[in-house]
Every structure is written in structure tokens, then in C-alpha cells.
Design an enzyme around this catalytic site. Structure first.
Site, PDB file in Angstrom:
ATOM      1  N   TYR A  79       0.858  -1.195   0.000  1.00 27.79           N
ATOM      2  CA  TYR A  79       0.000   0.000   0.000  1.00 27.79           C
ATOM      3  C   TYR A  79       0.889   1.239   0.000  1.00 27.79           C
ATOM      4  O   TYR A  79       1.601   1.510   0.964  1.00 27.79           O
ATOM      5  CB  TYR A  79      -0.970   0.006   1.196  1.00 27.79           C
ATOM      6  CG  TYR A  79      -2.008  -1.119   1.155  1.00 27.79           C
ATOM      7  CD1 TYR A  79      -2.234  -1.852  -0.006  1.00 27.79           C
ATOM      8  CD2 TYR A  79      -2.772  -1.424   2.274  1.00 27.79           C
ATOM      9  CE1 TYR A  79      -3.182  -2.871  -0.050  1.00 27.79           C
ATOM     10  CE2 TYR A  79      -3.716  -2.445   2.243  1.00 27.79           C
ATOM     11  CZ  TYR A  79      -3.908  -3.161   1.072  1.00 27.79           C
ATOM     12  OH  TYR A  79      -4.845  -4.166   1.044  1.00 27.79           O
TER      13      TYR A  79
HETATM   14  P1  NAP Z   1     -14.257   0.078   0.880  1.00 23.40           P
HETATM   15  O1  NAP Z   1     -14.118  -0.199   2.326  1.00 23.40           O
HETATM   16  O2  NAP Z   1     -15.272  -0.645   0.106  1.00 23.40           O
HETATM   17  O3  NAP Z   1     -14.513   1.653   0.647  1.00 23.40           O
HETATM   18  C1  NAP Z   1     -13.822   2.575   1.413  1.00 23.40           C
HETATM   19  C2  NAP Z   1     -14.091   3.993   0.893  1.00 23.40           C
HETATM   20  O4  NAP Z   1     -15.468   4.333   0.964  1.00 23.40           O
HETATM   21  C3  NAP Z   1     -13.381   5.003   1.774  1.00 23.40           C
HETATM   22  O5  NAP Z   1     -12.039   5.149   1.428  1.00 23.40           O
HETATM   23  C4  NAP Z   1     -14.228   6.251   1.553  1.00 23.40           C
HETATM   24  O6  NAP Z   1     -13.843   6.828   0.296  1.00 23.40           O
HETATM   25  C5  NAP Z   1     -15.625   5.661   1.457  1.00 23.40           C
HETATM   26  N1  NAP Z   1     -16.265   5.573   2.781  1.00 23.40           N
HETATM   27  C6  NAP Z   1     -15.912   4.769   3.826  1.00 23.40           C
HETATM   28  N2  NAP Z   1     -16.713   4.953   4.883  1.00 23.40           N
HETATM   29  C7  NAP Z   1     -17.627   5.873   4.500  1.00 23.40           C
HETATM   30  C8  NAP Z   1     -18.734   6.483   5.163  1.00 23.40           C
HETATM   31  N3  NAP Z   1     -19.051   6.155   6.422  1.00 23.40           N
HETATM   32  N4  NAP Z   1     -19.461   7.400   4.476  1.00 23.40           N
HETATM   33  C9  NAP Z   1     -19.154   7.746   3.211  1.00 23.40           C
HETATM   34  N5  NAP Z   1     -18.112   7.203   2.527  1.00 23.40           N
HETATM   35  C10 NAP Z   1     -17.353   6.268   3.167  1.00 23.40           C
HETATM   36  O7  NAP Z   1     -12.891  -0.146   0.099  1.00 23.40           O
HETATM   37  P2  NAP Z   1     -11.360  -0.151   0.506  1.00 23.40           P
HETATM   38  O8  NAP Z   1     -11.000   0.855   1.547  1.00 23.40           O
HETATM   39  O9  NAP Z   1     -10.603  -0.060  -0.761  1.00 23.40           O
HETATM   40  O10 NAP Z   1     -11.161  -1.586   1.105  1.00 23.40           O
HETATM   41  C11 NAP Z   1     -11.134  -1.817   2.500  1.00 23.40           C
HETATM   42  C12 NAP Z   1      -9.836  -2.430   2.884  1.00 23.40           C
HETATM   43  O11 NAP Z   1      -9.736  -3.754   2.353  1.00 23.40           O
HETATM   44  C13 NAP Z   1      -8.582  -1.749   2.328  1.00 23.40           C
HETATM   45  O12 NAP Z   1      -8.252  -0.575   3.009  1.00 23.40           O
HETATM   46  C14 NAP Z   1      -7.570  -2.829   2.492  1.00 23.40           C
HETATM   47  O13 NAP Z   1      -7.109  -2.886   3.829  1.00 23.40           O
HETATM   48  C15 NAP Z   1      -8.390  -4.070   2.158  1.00 23.40           C
HETATM   49  N6  NAP Z   1      -8.177  -4.532   0.759  1.00 23.40           N
HETATM   50  C16 NAP Z   1      -7.564  -5.726   0.573  1.00 23.40           C
HETATM   51  C17 NAP Z   1      -7.355  -6.232  -0.680  1.00 23.40           C
HETATM   52  C18 NAP Z   1      -6.676  -7.556  -0.831  1.00 23.40           C
HETATM   53  O14 NAP Z   1      -6.306  -7.945  -1.958  1.00 23.40           O
HETATM   54  N7  NAP Z   1      -6.471  -8.277   0.244  1.00 23.40           N
HETATM   55  C19 NAP Z   1      -7.789  -5.522  -1.823  1.00 23.40           C
HETATM   56  C20 NAP Z   1      -8.423  -4.301  -1.607  1.00 23.40           C
HETATM   57  C21 NAP Z   1      -8.628  -3.817  -0.319  1.00 23.40           C
HETATM   58  P3  NAP Z   1     -13.896   8.403  -0.045  1.00 23.40           P
HETATM   59  O15 NAP Z   1     -14.016   9.174   1.228  1.00 23.40           O
HETATM   60  O16 NAP Z   1     -12.602   8.644  -0.748  1.00 23.40           O
HETATM   61  O17 NAP Z   1     -15.057   8.561  -0.953  1.00 23.40           O
END
Ligand code: NAP
Length: 319
Positions: free
Chosen positions: A56
Site C-alpha cells: 500500500y
Molecule cells: P471500501 O471499504 O469498500 O470503501 C472505502 C471507501 O469508501 C473510503 O475510502 C471512503 O472513500 C468511502 N467511505 C468509507 N466509509 C464511509 C462512510 N461512512 N461514508 C461515506 N463514505 C465512506 O474499500 P477499501 O478501503 O478499498 O477496502 C477496504 C480495505 O480492504 C482496504 O483498506 C484494504 O485494507 C483491504 N483490501 C484488501 C485487498 C486484498 O487484496 N487483500 C484488496 C483491496 C482492499 P472516499 O471518502 O474517498 O469517498
């Protein structure tokens, strides 16, 4: 705020709150200062389970996390990952040589003497599973890692890993991290959940909010607001802001409103109630999002609620 329930990760002795925080924004979409505020808000609101990875922002996420935790390190459960490419193909994968180097790099960047959960980021078909699992077991024995997990493995790969570790009496994976949300259920529920249930492995759903689509802030026919993830990434917005997804989002929104909830409560609370899920690791860019996501974990659906959520989501999200 009510304290969230905690769930054990296998027999590792580690417990995590049912909502954690994903750290892939840190050092990339979110600079160090705002990331630090998000991290401290997570600690202060009972969701101090942090999921990061070496790749990351090529190490910056781990550095920012380690620095922000500082003297509060022991209040946190730190999960990180190895296996993705760190600048060159030979700095990736599941070989013994790379694991030995990658763990030292992560420990240094995180500023800690142990990683709570060390996860193999992607299944590596070029390295024998014995080699990866043996090297991980040595890290557990050395106390550098408390527990191990995998990510992006399917059910058969998870089963095979457990069989190999079992044969040797090695540490076994206690978690499986896969993409899983109310908009995307099929792969996990068909393949990973049955294996995880049999093996007592906890599932860590990633992209639980589908990049924010399940927060309720994006609407059919409206351009995403500037500064949001989808507002900054037109290609991702095109992939996700589809009629298929909005059909589910709007139905879930109606379900939520009828119960005086928000769609965020439903997206996080229901996912935390799915079989074998240990903790929902949503990403966040502000302290307000952290707090809202933690609060969402307070909603526990009834059996009737879960059936209704199945009725809304499964016909499409199971495919
Ligand atoms: P997510 O949890 O689906 O979406 C997170 C995004 O949604 C935030 O960055 C924010 O973006 C928005 N958000 C979050 N809470 C909110 C709320 N309460 N109200 C309004 N908007 C909100 O996606 P992700 O952060 O990409 O994935 C979660 C975690 O999964 C990652 O951080 C990582 O640790 C892990 N991950 C793992 C893999 C893997 O291959 N193992 C792949 C991908 C991710 P904005 O504020 O920018 O709009």
C-alpha cells in the site's frame, strides 16, 4: 457508543472488534496528516484493528500507521501482508527468501517488534505451499508474528494450506481475506465460507462498501461528488455505478429506512453477521467515516432481516 463485540482469530489468542479499518488509502489517496487523524479516531472509537500491506503506497501506509500509533501500539491489532510486488518481481511472492526480507521491512516500517496477523496477499503458484507455510511458521516461532492469514485464496487453496500445516504441526491460517460485500457475495459464499467454517477460519471481507457505493452517497443518474473516491476515478465509477448495483443499493436503502437505519448500518452490520466473518475492514478517509462505520457495527440483523437481505441481494450479488 456501545462497545463492539470482539471475535477470536482461531486459537491465536487475538481478538478483533467486528469492525476494523482498512489502510490502503494511507499515503496515497490520503496524506499523512489526515491518515493519522483517521487512525487515532479508530483507536478512540473501539475499532483499532488495522489492515495494511507492504504494497500500500509502497510501504508508506505501514510507515504512517506505525508513526501514528506510536506509544499506543499495544492498543491496536496490526494486520499486514506480504507477497505483492515491492518495486520488482523478485521482491514479491511466497518464497522463504522473500518472506524473511519482507517481514523485517514491515516490522521496521511499522516501528514494532511483532506483527499481530501476517497475511499472504495473493496465492503464489510458483512457490510450493510447503515453503511459504514453513517460512511463516518460523516467524511465529520466532515471535515476530503472532498469527498468520491468507488473502485472495479460494476454498480449495485454503483447505490445502490447512492440510499441509496440519501434517507438519505448523501454525495454520486463522483468517482468509477476500472481496466480499452485499454487492458481491457469490465467490466467498460458494468457495471460501464452507472451507472457513470447516477449518474455524475467520473471514475478513475487503471492499465491504464497494468503494463507498454502499455508504449511500452515490445516486443513480448523478455524477459522483468531487473529492470522493468515485469522483476522482472515472473508470472505477463507470465500473461500479451501474444499474445492476443501483438496483441493490436502492432496495437496501428502502430496507434500511423502513427500520430507521442507514444503508451503511445494513452494509456493515449485515456483513458482520454473515457466517465466519471475523471483522469488516472498511477503508475511511475522515474521522467522521470511522465513527459512522463503527456505529454501523452496532446493528445486528434478526433472522428475518437476513432473509430479506438475501432476497434483495442474492439474485444478483451471488452471481
Ligand atoms: P471500501 O471499504 O469498500 O470503501 C472505502 C471507501 O469508501 C473510503 O475510502 C471512503 O472513500 C468511502 N467511505 C468509507 N466509509 C464511509 C462512510 N461512512 N461514508 C461515506 N463514505 C465512506 O474499500 P477499501 O478501503 O478499498 O477496502 C477496504 C480495505 O480492504 C482496504 O483498506 C484494504 O485494507 C483491504 N483490501 C484488501 C485487498 C486484498 O487484496 N487483500 C484488496 C483491496 C482492499 P472516499 O471518502 O474517498 O469517498
Amino acid at each position: 457508543m456501545t462497545e463492539l463485540p470482539r471475535r477470536a482469530l482461531g486459537d491465536s489468542g487475538i481478538e478483533v472488534p467486528i469492525v476494523g479499518i482498512g489502510c490502503n488509502n494511507f499515503g496515497g489517496r490520503t496524506d499523512a496528516g489526515p491518515s493519522e487523524r483517521v487512525i487515532l479516531a479508530a483507536l478512540d472509537h473501539g475499532v483499532g484493528f488495522f489492515d495494511t500491506a507492504d504494497i500500500y503506497s509502497q510501504g508508506r501506509s505501514e510507515e504512517i500507521l506505525g508513526r501514528a500509533l506510536g506509544p499506543r501500539r499495544d492498543e491496536a491489532v496490526i494486520a499486514t501482508k506480504f507477497g505483492g510486488e515491492m518495486g520488482a518481481v523478485e521482491r514479491s511472492g511466497g518464497s522463504r527468501r522473500w518472506i524473511a526480507e519482507a517481514v523485517e521491512d514491515s516490522l521496521r516500517r511499522l516501528g514494532t517488534d511483532h506483527i499481530d496477523l501476517y497475511q499472504h496477499h495473493f496465492f503464489d503458484e510458483h512457490t510450493p505451499q510447503e515453503e511459504t507455510l514453513g517460512a511463516l511458521n518460523e516467524l511465529v516461532l520466532a515471535g515476530k508474528v503472532r498469527a498468520i492469514g491468507c488473502s485472495n485464496y479460494d476454498g480449495a487453496q485454503l483447505e490445502r494450506a490447512a492440510a499441509i500445516s496440519g501434517e507438519h504441526g505448523w501454525a495454520t491460517f486463522v483468517t482468509a481475506q477476500n472481496e466480499y460485500s452485499l454487492l458481491k457475495r457469490g465467490d466467498v459464499e460458494r468457495s471460501v465460507t464452507p472451507a472457513a467454517r470447516r477449518l474455524g477460519v475467520g473471514i475478513l471481507p475487503y471492499f465491504p462498501l464497494m468503494s463507498g457505493l454502499l455508504s449511500g452517497k452515490y445516486h443513480r443518474g448523478e455524477a459522483p461528488a468531487a473529492g470522493t473516491r468515485l469522483g476522482r476515478d472515472a473508470s472505477r465509477a463507470g465500473d461500479l455505478m451501474t444499474d445492476r448495483n443501483f438496483d441493490i443499493v436502492e432496495a437496501l436503502d428502502g430496507f434500511a429506512r423502513a427500520r430507521d437505519l442507514t444503508i451503511l448500518d445494513v452494509a456493515i452490520g449485515a456483513l458482520a453477521s454473515m457466517a465466519q466473518v471475523a471483522s469488516v475492514i472498511a477503508g475511511a478517509t475522515t474521522p467522521e467515516q470511522v465513527i459512522a462505520n463503527a456505529r454501523a457495527g452496532e446493528w445486528t440483523p434478526s433472522t428475518a432481516d437476513l432473509l430479506e437481505i438475501d432476497r434483495i441481494t442474492l439474485p444478483v450479488a451471488a452471481r
